[in-house]
Design a protein around this motif. Structure first.
Motif, PDB file in Angstrom:
ATOM      1  N   ALA A   1      46.907  36.740  25.532  1.00  0.00           N
ATOM      2  CA  ALA A   1      46.298  37.937  24.951  1.00  0.00           C
ATOM      3  C   ALA A   1      45.244  37.565  23.919  1.00  0.00           C
ATOM      4  CB  ALA A   1      47.378  38.813  24.322  1.00  0.00           C
ATOM      5  N   THR A   2      45.529  36.541  23.125  1.00  0.00           N
ATOM      6  CA  THR A   2      44.573  36.119  22.103  1.00  0.00           C
ATOM      7  C   THR A   2      43.312  35.543  22.736  1.00  0.00           C
ATOM      8  OG1 THR A   2      46.339  35.643  20.516  1.00  0.00           O
ATOM      9  CG2 THR A   2      44.224  34.583  20.124  1.00  0.00           C
ATOM     10  N   LEU A   3      43.468  34.691  23.735  1.00  0.00           N
ATOM     11  CA  LEU A   3      42.304  34.072  24.380  1.00  0.00           C
ATOM     12  C   LEU A   3      41.409  35.110  25.046  1.00  0.00           C
ATOM     13  CD1 LEU A   3      43.953  30.923  26.014  1.00  0.00           C
ATOM     14  CD2 LEU A   3      42.393  30.950  24.066  1.00  0.00           C
ATOM     15  N   THR A   4      42.016  36.160  25.589  1.00  0.00           N
ATOM     16  CA  THR A   4      41.242  37.152  26.340  1.00  0.00           C
ATOM     17  C   THR A   4      40.880  38.382  25.520  1.00  0.00           C
ATOM     18  OG1 THR A   4      43.260  38.210  27.171  1.00  0.00           O
ATOM     19  CG2 THR A   4      42.306  36.430  28.506  1.00  0.00           C
ATOM     20  N   GLY A   5      41.428  38.490  24.309  1.00  0.00           N
ATOM     21  CA  GLY A   5      41.174  39.670  23.493  1.00  0.00           C
ATOM     22  C   GLY A   5      41.874  40.907  24.010  1.00  0.00           C
ATOM     23  N   ALA A   6      42.965  40.699  24.753  1.00  0.00           N
ATOM     24  CA  ALA A   6      43.678  41.819  25.365  1.00  0.00           C
ATOM     25  C   ALA A   6      44.746  42.370  24.423  1.00  0.00           C
ATOM     26  CB  ALA A   6      44.330  41.369  26.675  1.00  0.00           C
ATOM     27  N   ASP A   7      45.235  43.559  24.754  1.00  0.00           N
ATOM     28  CA  ASP A   7      46.405  44.110  24.076  1.00  0.00           C
ATOM     29  C   ASP A   7      47.622  43.263  24.457  1.00  0.00           C
ATOM     30  OD1 ASP A   7      44.943  46.192  22.945  1.00  0.00           O
ATOM     31  OD2 ASP A   7      45.251  47.490  24.700  1.00  0.00           O
ATOM     32  N   PRO A   8      48.736  43.407  23.714  1.00  0.00           N
ATOM     33  CA  PRO A   8      49.942  42.659  24.086  1.00  0.00           C
ATOM     34  C   PRO A   8      50.282  42.816  25.564  1.00  0.00           C
ATOM     35  CG  PRO A   8      50.260  43.723  21.969  1.00  0.00           C
ATOM     36  CD  PRO A   8      48.936  44.204  22.494  1.00  0.00           C
ATOM     37  N   ILE A   9      50.629  41.708  26.187  1.00  0.00           N
ATOM     38  CA  ILE A   9      50.886  41.675  27.630  1.00  0.00           C
ATOM     39  C   ILE A   9      52.365  41.962  27.873  1.00  0.00           C
ATOM     40  CG2 ILE A   9      50.908  40.189  29.659  1.00  0.00           C
ATOM     41  CD1 ILE A   9      48.521  38.704  28.345  1.00  0.00           C
ATOM     42  N   GLU A  10      52.643  42.954  28.725  1.00  0.00           N
ATOM     43  CA  GLU A  10      54.020  43.405  28.898  1.00  0.00           C
ATOM     44  C   GLU A  10      54.448  43.545  30.349  1.00  0.00           C
ATOM     45  OE1 GLU A  10      54.024  47.039  26.680  1.00  0.00           O
ATOM     46  OE2 GLU A  10      54.242  46.006  24.733  1.00  0.00           O
ATOM     47  N   SER A  11      53.593  43.134  31.295  1.00  0.00           N
ATOM     48  CA  SER A  11      53.948  43.305  32.707  1.00  0.00           C
ATOM     49  C   SER A  11      53.332  42.185  33.533  1.00  0.00           C
ATOM     50  CB  SER A  11      53.454  44.655  33.228  1.00  0.00           C
ATOM     51  OG  SER A  11      52.036  44.659  33.305  1.00  0.00           O
ATOM     52  N   ILE A  12      53.811  42.058  34.766  1.00  0.00           N
ATOM     53  CA  ILE A  12      53.265  41.058  35.679  1.00  0.00           C
ATOM     54  C   ILE A  12      51.804  41.369  35.982  1.00  0.00           C
ATOM     55  CG2 ILE A  12      53.408  40.123  38.011  1.00  0.00           C
ATOM     56  CD1 ILE A  12      56.447  40.501  37.860  1.00  0.00           C
ATOM     57  N   ASP A  13      51.481  42.643  36.191  1.00  0.00           N
ATOM     58  CA  ASP A  13      50.092  43.004  36.471  1.00  0.00           C
ATOM     59  C   ASP A  13      49.175  42.581  35.323  1.00  0.00           C
ATOM     60  OD1 ASP A  13      50.800  44.110  38.887  1.00  0.00           O
ATOM     61  OD2 ASP A  13      50.825  46.178  38.167  1.00  0.00           O
ATOM     62  N   GLU A  14      49.618  42.775  34.090  1.00  0.00           N
ATOM     63  CA  GLU A  14      48.814  42.388  32.935  1.00  0.00           C
ATOM     64  C   GLU A  14      48.714  40.871  32.818  1.00  0.00           C
ATOM     65  OE1 GLU A  14      50.760  44.416  29.774  1.00  0.00           O
ATOM     66  OE2 GLU A  14      49.817  46.354  30.215  1.00  0.00           O
ATOM     67  N   MET A  15      49.756  40.144  33.230  1.00  0.00           N
ATOM     68  CA  MET A  15      49.698  38.682  33.259  1.00  0.00           C
ATOM     69  C   MET A  15      48.652  38.202  34.252  1.00  0.00           C
ATOM     70  SD  MET A  15      53.816  37.963  33.133  1.00  0.00           S
ATOM     71  CE  MET A  15      53.767  36.179  33.274  1.00  0.00           C
ATOM     72  N   VAL A  16      48.612  38.853  35.423  1.00  0.00           N
ATOM     73  CA  VAL A  16      47.632  38.474  36.445  1.00  0.00           C
ATOM     74  C   VAL A  16      46.216  38.758  35.947  1.00  0.00           C
ATOM     75  CG1 VAL A  16      46.793  38.969  38.772  1.00  0.00           C
ATOM     76  CG2 VAL A  16      49.263  38.796  38.341  1.00  0.00           C
ATOM     77  N   THR A  17      46.024  39.902  35.306  1.00  0.00           N
ATOM     78  CA  THR A  17      44.707  40.244  34.760  1.00  0.00           C
ATOM     79  C   THR A  17      44.262  39.203  33.742  1.00  0.00           C
ATOM     80  OG1 THR A  17      45.054  42.614  35.108  1.00  0.00           O
ATOM     81  CG2 THR A  17      43.410  41.980  33.476  1.00  0.00           C
ATOM     82  N   ALA A  18      45.177  38.800  32.860  1.00  0.00           N
ATOM     83  CA  ALA A  18      44.849  37.780  31.860  1.00  0.00           C
ATOM     84  C   ALA A  18      44.540  36.447  32.521  1.00  0.00           C
ATOM     85  CB  ALA A  18      46.008  37.628  30.869  1.00  0.00           C
ATOM     86  N   ALA A  19      45.304  36.077  33.543  1.00  0.00           N
ATOM     87  CA  ALA A  19      45.062  34.819  34.242  1.00  0.00           C
ATOM     88  C   ALA A  19      43.672  34.807  34.870  1.00  0.00           C
ATOM     89  CB  ALA A  19      46.128  34.600  35.314  1.00  0.00           C
ATOM     90  N   ARG A  20      43.272  35.920  35.452  1.00  0.00           N
ATOM     91  CA  ARG A  20      41.938  35.989  36.064  1.00  0.00           C
ATOM     92  C   ARG A  20      40.841  35.899  35.007  1.00  0.00           C
ATOM     93  NH1 ARG A  20      43.910  40.588  40.345  1.00  0.00           N
ATOM     94  NH2 ARG A  20      44.267  39.170  42.120  1.00  0.00           N
ATOM     95  N   ALA A  21      41.081  36.510  33.854  1.00  0.00           N
ATOM     96  CA  ALA A  21      40.089  36.439  32.776  1.00  0.00           C
ATOM     97  C   ALA A  21      39.952  35.017  32.244  1.00  0.00           C
ATOM     98  CB  ALA A  21      40.482  37.389  31.647  1.00  0.00           C
ATOM     99  N   ILE A  22      41.058  34.300  32.148  1.00  0.00           N
ATOM    100  CA  ILE A  22      41.017  32.921  31.654  1.00  0.00           C
ATOM    101  C   ILE A  22      40.375  32.012  32.688  1.00  0.00           C
ATOM    102  CG2 ILE A  22      42.457  30.962  30.961  1.00  0.00           C
ATOM    103  CD1 ILE A  22      44.406  33.067  29.767  1.00  0.00           C
ATOM    104  N   LYS A  23      40.657  32.251  33.966  1.00  0.00           N
ATOM    105  CA  LYS A  23      39.999  31.455  34.999  1.00  0.00           C
ATOM    106  C   LYS A  23      38.489  31.670  34.975  1.00  0.00           C
ATOM    107  CE  LYS A  23      40.270  30.052  39.818  1.00  0.00           C
ATOM    108  NZ  LYS A  23      38.807  29.928  39.952  1.00  0.00           N
ATOM    109  N   ALA A  24      38.074  32.899  34.677  1.00  0.00           N
ATOM    110  CA  ALA A  24      36.645  33.191  34.595  1.00  0.00           C
ATOM    111  C   ALA A  24      35.974  32.427  33.455  1.00  0.00           C
ATOM    112  CB  ALA A  24      36.434  34.690  34.426  1.00  0.00           C
ATOM    113  N   MET A  25      36.765  31.968  32.483  1.00  0.00           N
ATOM    114  CA  MET A  25      36.228  31.152  31.385  1.00  0.00           C
ATOM    115  C   MET A  25      35.994  29.699  31.815  1.00  0.00           C
ATOM    116  SD  MET A  25      38.755  32.458  28.339  1.00  0.00           S
ATOM    117  CE  MET A  25      38.919  34.201  27.933  1.00  0.00           C
TER     118      MET A  25
END
Length: 288
Positions: free
Chosen positions: A146-170
């Motif tokens: 969440a910190t690396l991506t500037g996201a709200d607290p991550i609370e679900s698998i879908d949000e984990m996948v979204t964060a993973a894609r954002a980090i891969k884009a980095m």
């Protein structure tokens, strides 16, 4: 007679005197794979018994960290480099410079907080600009993702996948977002985003929670296990699954200590495996 083919793994991390995390955890896990580990120490973590065993973190001078790094890289030909707690902007930049030079596989555990301390290390921007793009595998937990991506607290698998894609884009090649036991429900869940020849593959790794206690060293051990797995010939998916299984057994057999946060028991999968503990790997969205 020495064997020049023995895999060698370098860990760059802090020394945690409790023995469960940091370089102690890394070297124990590397040994479990039959690989040879060396360490560069970035800080020393102690605990104050007169203040509820609060963390006390003392960072080494950057010059000494760089001296260790230059020395060990001259001594050994490494298969993989893994980093955890880095400590300072200068030492992180020095690591990034050496990684660009040698192009070794790099497992990046982007440590921004010590479990039980609540202390964030303000290296987010440096990580994103200099180390995330160099990572063969990056292993943030929910808070770090969440910190690396500037996201709200991550609370679900879908949000984990979204964060993973954002980090891969980095720029990271493969991303593991560690949910562990922090997601609600009976299972400890991690998400792996792989770069494959045919494109993106997202898998969800699940293991039953052994208990709800905090365990020191789970993140360190997970990343160093992935590094050791890669060094010994596993592909990324196999290394991540192996790491999750070994850490899950280590959590199940964790050691109670005076700090109130258990210590992970690294050889548990070998010496006292937990009956019924297994890792399930499923493609993301397979249930749809």
């Amino acid at each position: 007679m020495t064997d020049p083919t023995t895999p060698r793994v370098l860990t760059i991390a802090g020394s945690d005197v409790s023995g469960g995390a940091g370089i102690a955890a890394d070297l124990k896990m590397i040994n479990e794979y039959g690989a040879f580990g060396t360490a560069v120490v970035t800080c020393v973590v102690t605990f104050d018994p007169d203040d509820s065993f609060g963390h006390v973190i003392n960072f080494l001078d950057t010059d000494l960290i760089v001296q260790q790094l230059e020395s060990t890289l001259a001594i050994h030909d490494f298969s993989v480099i893994k980093s955890g707690m880095l400590g300072s902007v200068d030492s992180a930049l020095a690591l990034a410079g050496r990684l660009r030079e040698n192009e070794l596989p790099y497992v990046f555990d982007p440590v921004l907080v010590c479990k039980g301390s609540g202390t964030m290390v303000d290296l987010k921007d440096l990580f994103v600009e200099n180390l995330v793009p160099l990572a063969t595998v990056i292993t943030p937990n929910l808070e770090e993702a969440a910190t690396l991506t500037g996201a709200d607290p991550i609370e679900s698998i879908d949000e984990m996948v979204t964060a993973a894609r954002a980090i891969k884009a980095m720029g990271a090649k493969h991303v593991v977002v560690k949910g562990g036991a922090r997601l609600a429900g009976p299972d400890a869940i991690d998400v792996l985003l792989e770069e494959t020849e045919s494109g993106e593959r997202v898998t969800v790794l699940t293991a039953p929670k052994a208990h709800e206690k905090l365990v020191n060293g789970a993140g360190c051990s997970f990343a160093s296990s992935i590094a050791a797995g890669l060094a010994t010939g596993l592909d990324v998916a196999e290394a991540v699954r192996s790491a999750k299984a070994r850490v899950a057994h280590g959590i199940a057999s964790s050691l109670v200590n005076a700090t109130g946060v258990d210590s992970l028991f690294h050889p548990a999968s070998r010496v006292q495996p937990q009956e019924g503990l297994f890792v399930t790997v499923e493609d993301y969205g397979a249930e749809d």
